[in-house]
Design a protein around this motif. Structure first.
Motif, PDB file in Angstrom:
ATOM      1  N   GLY A 368      29.302  41.155  40.583  1.00 28.48           N
ATOM      2  CA  GLY A 368      30.060  40.474  41.615  1.00 28.48           C
ATOM      3  C   GLY A 368      30.656  41.399  42.656  1.00 28.48           C
ATOM      4  O   GLY A 368      30.634  42.626  42.528  1.00 28.48           O
ATOM      5  N   PRO A 369      31.209  40.807  43.712  1.00 28.09           N
ATOM      6  CA  PRO A 369      31.827  41.606  44.778  1.00 28.09           C
ATOM      7  C   PRO A 369      33.075  42.315  44.295  1.00 28.09           C
ATOM      8  O   PRO A 369      33.824  41.794  43.467  1.00 28.09           O
ATOM      9  CB  PRO A 369      32.149  40.554  45.853  1.00 28.09           C
ATOM     10  CG  PRO A 369      32.288  39.273  45.102  1.00 28.09           C
ATOM     11  CD  PRO A 369      31.302  39.359  43.976  1.00 28.09           C
ATOM     12  N   GLN A 370      33.305  43.512  44.814  1.00 32.73           N
ATOM     13  CA  GLN A 370      34.457  44.322  44.433  1.00 32.73           C
ATOM     14  C   GLN A 370      34.959  45.073  45.658  1.00 32.73           C
ATOM     15  O   GLN A 370      34.219  45.323  46.612  1.00 32.73           O
ATOM     16  CB  GLN A 370      34.082  45.337  43.353  1.00 32.73           C
ATOM     17  CG  GLN A 370      33.618  44.740  42.041  1.00 32.73           C
ATOM     18  CD  GLN A 370      34.774  44.333  41.152  1.00 32.73           C
ATOM     19  OE1 GLN A 370      35.676  45.119  40.876  1.00 32.73           O
ATOM     20  NE2 GLN A 370      34.746  43.091  40.698  1.00 32.73           N
ATOM     21  N   GLN A 371      36.229  45.458  45.610  1.00 29.26           N
ATOM     22  CA  GLN A 371      36.789  46.329  46.637  1.00 29.26           C
ATOM     23  C   GLN A 371      37.515  47.481  45.952  1.00 29.26           C
ATOM     24  O   GLN A 371      38.096  47.312  44.882  1.00 29.26           O
ATOM     25  CB  GLN A 371      37.743  45.561  47.545  1.00 29.26           C
ATOM     26  CG  GLN A 371      38.917  44.920  46.837  1.00 29.26           C
ATOM     27  CD  GLN A 371      39.736  44.026  47.751  1.00 29.26           C
ATOM     28  OE1 GLN A 371      39.261  43.579  48.790  1.00 29.26           O
ATOM     29  NE2 GLN A 371      40.981  43.767  47.367  1.00 29.26           N
ATOM     30  N   LEU A 372      37.440  48.655  46.574  1.00 30.35           N
ATOM     31  CA  LEU A 372      38.052  49.860  46.011  1.00 30.35           C
ATOM     32  C   LEU A 372      38.972  50.469  47.050  1.00 30.35           C
ATOM     33  O   LEU A 372      38.535  50.799  48.163  1.00 30.35           O
ATOM     34  CB  LEU A 372      36.972  50.866  45.607  1.00 30.35           C
ATOM     35  CG  LEU A 372      37.459  52.187  45.023  1.00 30.35           C
ATOM     36  CD1 LEU A 372      38.162  51.965  43.687  1.00 30.35           C
ATOM     37  CD2 LEU A 372      36.299  53.166  44.861  1.00 30.35           C
ATOM     38  N   VAL A 373      40.250  50.601  46.703  1.00 31.54           N
ATOM     39  CA  VAL A 373      41.238  51.154  47.624  1.00 31.54           C
ATOM     40  C   VAL A 373      41.397  52.648  47.343  1.00 31.54           C
ATOM     41  O   VAL A 373      41.703  53.049  46.217  1.00 31.54           O
ATOM     42  CB  VAL A 373      42.593  50.443  47.474  1.00 31.54           C
ATOM     43  CG1 VAL A 373      43.630  51.078  48.404  1.00 31.54           C
ATOM     44  CG2 VAL A 373      42.444  48.955  47.791  1.00 31.54           C
ATOM     45  N   LEU A 374      41.187  53.458  48.366  1.00 32.91           N
ATOM     46  CA  LEU A 374      41.414  54.895  48.301  1.00 32.91           C
ATOM     47  C   LEU A 374      42.509  55.208  49.305  1.00 32.91           C
ATOM     48  O   LEU A 374      42.294  55.130  50.512  1.00 32.91           O
ATOM     49  CB  LEU A 374      40.135  55.672  48.623  1.00 32.91           C
ATOM     50  CG  LEU A 374      38.965  55.449  47.662  1.00 32.91           C
ATOM     51  CD1 LEU A 374      37.731  56.206  48.148  1.00 32.91           C
ATOM     52  CD2 LEU A 374      39.336  55.879  46.252  1.00 32.91           C
ATOM     53  N   GLY A 403      40.487  40.209  47.498  1.00 24.28           N
ATOM     54  CA  GLY A 403      41.806  39.638  47.641  1.00 24.28           C
ATOM     55  C   GLY A 403      42.722  39.820  46.455  1.00 24.28           C
ATOM     56  O   GLY A 403      43.862  39.345  46.467  1.00 24.28           O
ATOM     57  N   MET A 404      42.264  40.533  45.411  1.00 23.69           N
ATOM     58  CA  MET A 404      43.078  40.722  44.204  1.00 23.69           C
ATOM     59  C   MET A 404      43.505  42.189  44.093  1.00 23.69           C
ATOM     60  O   MET A 404      42.760  43.093  44.471  1.00 23.69           O
ATOM     61  CB  MET A 404      42.294  40.329  42.963  1.00 23.69           C
ATOM     62  CG  MET A 404      41.829  38.880  42.950  1.00 23.69           C
ATOM     63  SD  MET A 404      43.177  37.705  42.834  1.00 23.69           S
ATOM     64  CE  MET A 404      43.708  38.029  41.144  1.00 23.69           C
TER      65      MET A 404
END
Length: 449
Positions: A368-374, A403-404
């Motif tokens: 699934g889609p994911q986002q990674l904050v650096l 969004g999480m």
């Protein structure tokens, strides 16, 4: 509004969709692209959603590189810009959908509605007759504003069967023909999807056979001018900051490390980097470089060949000892652990830059889609893997669903070990060049290691 219309580009275009996976979208999309490309027309193909395997077949068919289009990962502006650029230089645009037409958020239908891409529905009609008409009616009318091109039946048993399917339609104009059952143009699959086109000696022959079959249908007999047309407005795009100016980035690329978005390489180059490729499977040495990218792929299928690369293992260790960055995605990360346990339970010694092992599973372990904050920069991307990781390393952070916020028991771990950054997360570099610079910059590694 006037400027957008003046700069708009018009082109024949279809989004090849289906009611579910396994209906034959890739076969039909590749056949359509190949049919027109071998007639000398300029064809650009795209894939809806994150994918590394279907685009290989579409690239082989069209003769052009294939980009992904995802309203969340790319963003709508990026999708529009890529389609506009393609429309300016092409006779036909073919976009392959993902899963079922209305599956996922965002779905292929969302992309079709937002970008006004006419939908060509592909339906496996091998075990149906009258129900075919009901399925077509449902796909066409479920969302009132869905652009529509027509329907192509797949795996049609006979001419009589085809006539029954056509007769089941409420609107006969929806019928664009049918493809017969054909082992000669079937595309083989394995646990992550289709087998890569480069792995089959007869890959192009399979696409040509499908194109030949498509040529006998009403769809295959249409010139681009007769196909549905789409209008794509010009979109202003921000310039890419040259945060990797002069840096030389080595990229592993072969059957074990094949999951590379062409757009990601373009972003690195736009940021000022020089990209050099090498093949661990072919015995290549690690090129002289400032940073290394190990993309995803199938290390589990080539673990034996990778494990005996003692020379490369030593070169990688020296690279890391000098504090030079490594970004390892999914399969690239699997190669860096001490061991890999394949699907048969065999243990392979890997390159040992990370403590622990990865173990192949029978079921999906991440999807699934994911986002990674650096720091304050967010990379968007996705995850898709069957292996799990066992390591004493504690995650530096985790990716999260759109969004999480990151959570200890969710998302993909980002492992940090000296200058090595590794995760199951597949990044879409254009979503944050600033975050990409952190992955490949020695200064960033020194600050945040």
């Amino acid at each position: 509004m006037g400027a957008a219309i003046e700069n708009a580009a018009r082109c024949a275009a279809v989004l090849v969709a289906a009611p579910a996976s396994g209906q034959g979208k890739t076969t039909v999309a590749a056949a359509l692209a190949r049919l027109h490309a071998r007639q000398g027309r300029r064809v650009r193909a795209f894939k809806c959603g994150p994918d590394f395997l279907d685009p290989q077949w579409l690239a082989l068919a069209s003769g052009q590189s294939v980009d992904s289009l995802d309203l969340w990962i790319n963003g709508e502006s990026d999708c529009r810009a890529r389609l506009h650029a393609a429309a300016r230089d092409s006779d036909l645009i073919v976009v392959e959908g993902v899963m079922g037409l209305f599956d996922g958020q965002p779905s292929a239908a969302d992309l079709a509605r937002r970008l006004r891409l006419p939908v060509l529905a592909v339906i496996d009609a091998g075990s149906m007759a009258g129900t075919f008409g009901a399925l077509v009616h449902g796909l066409k009318s479920y969302e009132a504003d869905l652009p529509w091109a027509g329907v192509l039946a797949n795996r049609v048993a006979s001419e009589r069967h085809g006539a029954m399917l056509q007769g089941a339609l409420r609107e006969r104009s929806d019928w664009l023909g049918g493809l017969p059952k054909g082992a000669q143009f079937s595309l083989p699959e394995r646990h992550l999807g289709l087998v890569g086109s480069a792995e089959l000696e007869d890959a192009l022959a399979r696409i040509d056979a499908a194109a030949d079959a498509l040529a006998a249908t009403p769809l295959g007999q249409m010139a681009p001018a007769d196909l549905p047309q789409a209008m794509f407005d010009a979109v202003a795009q921000a310039s890419v900051p040259r945060l990797l100016e002069g840096r030389r980035i080595a990229i592993a690329r072969d059957a074990a490390f094949a999951f590379i978005y062409p757009a990601n390489v373009q972003v690195l180059e736009a940021m000022g980097a020089r990209c050099v490729f090498f093949s661990p499977l072919a015995g290549d040495a690690l090129p002289d470089c400032d940073a290394l990218w190990l993309p995803g792929g199938y290390p589990e299928l080539h673990a034996g060949a990778l494990s005996v690369r003692d020379d490369l293992r030593a070169q990688l260790a020296a690279h890391v000892a000098q504090g030079r960055p490594v970004w390892a995605e999914c399969g690239g990360m699997m190669a860096l652990f001490e061991e890999l346990v394949d699907a048969q339970g065999q243990v392979h010694a890997m390159w040992g830059l990370l403590p622990g092992r990865t173990v192949m599973q029978r079921r999906l372990a991440g999807l699934g889609p994911q986002q990674l904050v650096l720091e304050s920069h967010t990379l968007r991307g996705h995850t898709f893997h069957y292996s799990t990781c066992q390591s004493p390393l504690q995650p530096s952070t985790r990716s999260a669903r759109p969004g999480m916020p990151p959570a200890p028991d969710a998302g993909e771990a980002l492992y940090v070990h000296g200058p090595v950054r590794a995760s199951y997360f597949h990044a879409w570099f254009a979503s944050s060049p600033e975050a990409v610079a952190q992955l490949f910059s020695a200064a960033a590694q020194a600050r945040h290691g």
